[in-house]
Every structure is written in C-alpha cells, then in structure tokens.
Design a protein around this motif. Structure first.
Motif, mmCIF file in Angstrom:
data_model
loop_
_atom_site.group_PDB
_atom_site.id
_atom_site.type_symbol
_atom_site.label_atom_id
_atom_site.label_comp_id
_atom_site.label_asym_id
_atom_site.label_seq_id
_atom_site.Cartn_x
_atom_site.Cartn_y
_atom_site.Cartn_z
ATOM 1 N N THR A 82 0.513 5.586 10.081
ATOM 2 C CA THR A 82 -0.600 6.527 10.047
ATOM 3 C C THR A 82 -0.090 7.910 9.693
ATOM 4 O O THR A 82 1.082 8.236 9.904
ATOM 5 C CB THR A 82 -1.325 6.588 11.407
ATOM 6 O OG1 THR A 82 -0.379 7.013 12.413
ATOM 7 C CG2 THR A 82 -1.885 5.236 11.783
ATOM 8 N N ALA B 289 4.872 -0.807 3.639
ATOM 9 C CA ALA B 289 4.171 0.234 2.904
ATOM 10 C C ALA B 289 5.162 1.261 2.372
ATOM 11 O O ALA B 289 6.322 1.301 2.776
ATOM 12 C CB ALA B 289 3.138 0.917 3.804
ATOM 13 N N PRO C 225 0.816 -1.220 0.000
ATOM 14 C CA PRO C 225 0.000 0.000 0.000
ATOM 15 C C PRO C 225 0.842 1.259 0.000
ATOM 16 O O PRO C 225 2.002 1.248 0.430
ATOM 17 C CB PRO C 225 -0.829 -0.120 1.280
ATOM 18 C CG PRO C 225 -0.056 -1.052 2.156
ATOM 19 C CD PRO C 225 0.636 -2.004 1.244
ATOM 20 N N GLN C 226 0.241 2.334 -0.487
ATOM 21 C CA GLN C 226 0.905 3.640 -0.475
ATOM 22 C C GLN C 226 0.074 4.633 0.323
ATOM 23 O O GLN C 226 -1.159 4.632 0.253
ATOM 24 C CB GLN C 226 1.086 4.161 -1.902
ATOM 25 C CG GLN C 226 -0.214 4.244 -2.692
ATOM 26 C CD GLN C 226 -0.058 4.983 -3.997
ATOM 27 O OE1 GLN C 226 0.408 6.124 -4.029
ATOM 28 N NE2 GLN C 226 -0.465 4.333 -5.087
ATOM 29 N N VAL C 227 0.751 5.470 1.106
ATOM 30 C CA VAL C 227 0.108 6.547 1.865
ATOM 31 C C VAL C 227 0.934 7.792 1.581
ATOM 32 O O VAL C 227 2.012 7.961 2.139
ATOM 33 C CB VAL C 227 0.063 6.239 3.378
ATOM 34 C CG1 VAL C 227 -0.747 7.290 4.103
ATOM 35 C CG2 VAL C 227 -0.525 4.863 3.641
ATOM 36 N N GLU D 159 -4.138 5.565 6.887
ATOM 37 C CA GLU D 159 -3.255 4.575 7.481
ATOM 38 C C GLU D 159 -3.097 3.394 6.540
ATOM 39 O O GLU D 159 -3.895 3.191 5.619
ATOM 40 C CB GLU D 159 -3.793 4.097 8.823
ATOM 41 C CG GLU D 159 -5.085 3.324 8.745
ATOM 42 C CD GLU D 159 -5.520 2.798 10.107
ATOM 43 O OE1 GLU D 159 -6.036 1.660 10.146
ATOM 44 O OE2 GLU D 159 -5.354 3.520 11.112
ATOM 45 N N ALA D 160 -2.064 2.612 6.778
ATOM 46 C CA ALA D 160 -1.814 1.404 6.001
ATOM 47 C C ALA D 160 -0.996 0.449 6.855
ATOM 48 O O ALA D 160 -0.194 0.875 7.694
ATOM 49 C CB ALA D 160 -1.060 1.721 4.707
ATOM 50 N N SER D 161 -1.198 -0.832 6.635
ATOM 51 C CA SER D 161 -0.398 -1.827 7.340
ATOM 52 C C SER D 161 0.958 -1.953 6.672
ATOM 53 O O SER D 161 1.092 -1.762 5.464
ATOM 54 C CB SER D 161 -1.118 -3.184 7.337
ATOM 55 O OG SER D 161 -1.368 -3.606 6.004
ATOM 56 N N VAL E 230 1.529 -0.543 11.849
ATOM 57 C CA VAL E 230 0.675 0.320 11.017
ATOM 58 C C VAL E 230 1.314 1.694 10.887
ATOM 59 O O VAL E 230 1.815 2.251 11.875
ATOM 60 C CB VAL E 230 -0.737 0.458 11.626
ATOM 61 C CG1 VAL E 230 -1.588 1.443 10.826
ATOM 62 C CG2 VAL E 230 -1.427 -0.900 11.693
#
Length: 261
Positions: free
Chosen positions: A157, A175, A141-143, A170-172, A155
């Motif tokens: 955030t 990332a 995932p990308q944040v 947020e993403a686990s 995680v």
C-alpha cells in the motif's frame, strides 16, 4: 518464507561533474566520476524499512552497467542491503530504456522476488518509465510514485501525491513500486555497515546467464538515437553596474531589454 525484495539501482555520472558525450553519442562515463543515483537511494531506504518492519525479509540490490557500477551496489550494501546482483556485459552498452527493462526483468526473475522497488527516475536519463516497463514484462501490478509505502498481508500500500490531491493505492504481491524523494531521507552508511558490506555476496551475470542475445540490446538496437551533439556555449561575463544613484534605473533597463519585464 522470507519476503524477497529487489531494489533496482543505477550508477550515474556525478551531476556536479563536467558531463560530455562520447564519440558514439552515448554518455562518456569514463570522463566523470560516478555514484549511486540519489533518487535510487530513496528506493534502498524504503526497501530497508519494509524489511525491518517485516522482520523476515531479504533485500537484494540489482544494477546493470560496467565494472564501475559495482560501486552503486557497494553503497547500497553498506546502507544495509543483504546481497547484490551486477549485470555486466559489454553488449548492453548504449541500450535504451526498452532494452534495459528487458535485461532488468530477466535479472529480477532469476534473482526471485515478491516486491521490486525503484526510484522515481534516474538522475541521468530522468525518464521515469522503467518501473512501468518492468511491471509489464514481469506481468505484475505497478504502484508508482509513492511518497509512503508499506507491506502487510501480501499487499503493498502507499500514498501518491498529486498537485491537487493524494491517492491511496494498493496492489497484491508480487508487484513493482517506485518511490519519490519525499518518501523519507536515505540513511548514511555507518562504519560498521561499510565493513560488513565487504563480506556480502555480489553475483555477476552476463546476457548468457539471463538467456538474452546481444541483438536484443545495445546501441545498434535502441529505439531512439542521438543524431548530433553541440557543446553548450561558454558562459559570458555579466554586466557590472556601478551604482551612483542610478543603479535602479540601470537594472530596470536591463530587465526590460531582456524582456523580463
């Protein structure tokens, strides 16, 4: 197990210098001094803050470029990063962001990571899409575009500020994140940090080390191309108006002529 943080940084031409194109229409990086991209300094800073808060983390700085790009790693190491990775291969010259993301992804995988931190954009290309491409290639995932970022309990955030509102995202882990220039002022390297940086390890990898071929990267394989270049016109001398009581009218006339009013 230690939190493994990889920070992607770029060695860019000094924006205050006289930047030009080379004969192959790529940026002539030999004609101007370079430095660690200012926007990437924010990424280094946030990675160091996350590592300090964790108490058990390792920060690796990764860059892709020629011999001079090693200076970007040295700056980040002097700020407090633990080690560096320099991907240096002549075949990478002229690569666009698509090819660059492939090289960076392979290097990140080889280095090992839980969190990848990027700046919001490079100060030379200013595209800002590398974090998204990198996350896609890594399958994580990308944040992106965070003005605040923290990691806890596996995680990541953060807060993303928009024109009308702010989002909490947020993403686990693992990332990829990118941080903006509002995320916190980057620290200055101390004398102790500069001296310590000289002893920190920097690995140098080429395409063979990453399992990539020259035909996958480089100017000839870029998805975009600069077809022509025209030098910017020299600045002309401005108009000087001697104010003898009619300066306001002269100024208004000039603004009207230029269609500013």
């Amino acid at each position: 197990m230690s939190l493994r943080i990889v920070v992607c940084v770029k060695y860019v031409p000094d924006a205050t210098g006289d930047r030009r194109f080379a004969d192959d229409t790529t940026t002539d990086r030999d004609a101007v001094d370079g430095l660690l991209s200012e926007l990437d300094e924010y990424g280094v800073e946030q990675a160091l803050r996350i590592a300090e808060a964790s108490g058990d983390a390792e920060v690796t700085v990764l860059t892709v470029g020629g011999d001079d790009a090693r200076d970007a790693i040295k700056k980040a190491l002097s700020m407090g990063a633990d080690k560096g990775v320099h991907v240096n291969d002549d075949a990478v010259h002229g690569s666009d962001v698509v090819a660059t993301s492939a090289v960076v992804a392979k290097a990140v995988e080889k280095a090992g990571f839980d969190l990848v931190v990027c700046g919001m954009a490079s100060t030379d290309g200013t595209m800002g899409v590398l974090p998204a491409l990198l996350a896609e290639r890594l399958g994580v995932p990308q944040v992106t575009l965070l003005s605040e970022v923290a990691v806890a309990g596996g995680v990541v955030t953060g807060r993303r500020d928009g024109d009308a509102a702010s989002e909490l995202v947020e993403a686990s882990l693992p990332a990829v994140v990118s941080v903006t220039d509002q995320s916190g002022e980057a620290r200055y390297p101390s004398f102790k940090g500069i001296m310590a940086a000289k002893k920190k390890p920097v690995a140098e990898w080429d395409l063979d080390d990453l399992g990539l071929e020259a035909g996958q990267v480089g100017l000839a394989n870029a998805w975009t191309a600069v077809s022509s270049v025209t030098e910017r016109a020299a600045r002309t001398k401005g108009t000087i108006v001697t104010d003898e009581g009619e300066g306001g009218k002269a100024l208004a006339g000039f603004l009207a002529e230029q269609k500013f009013i």
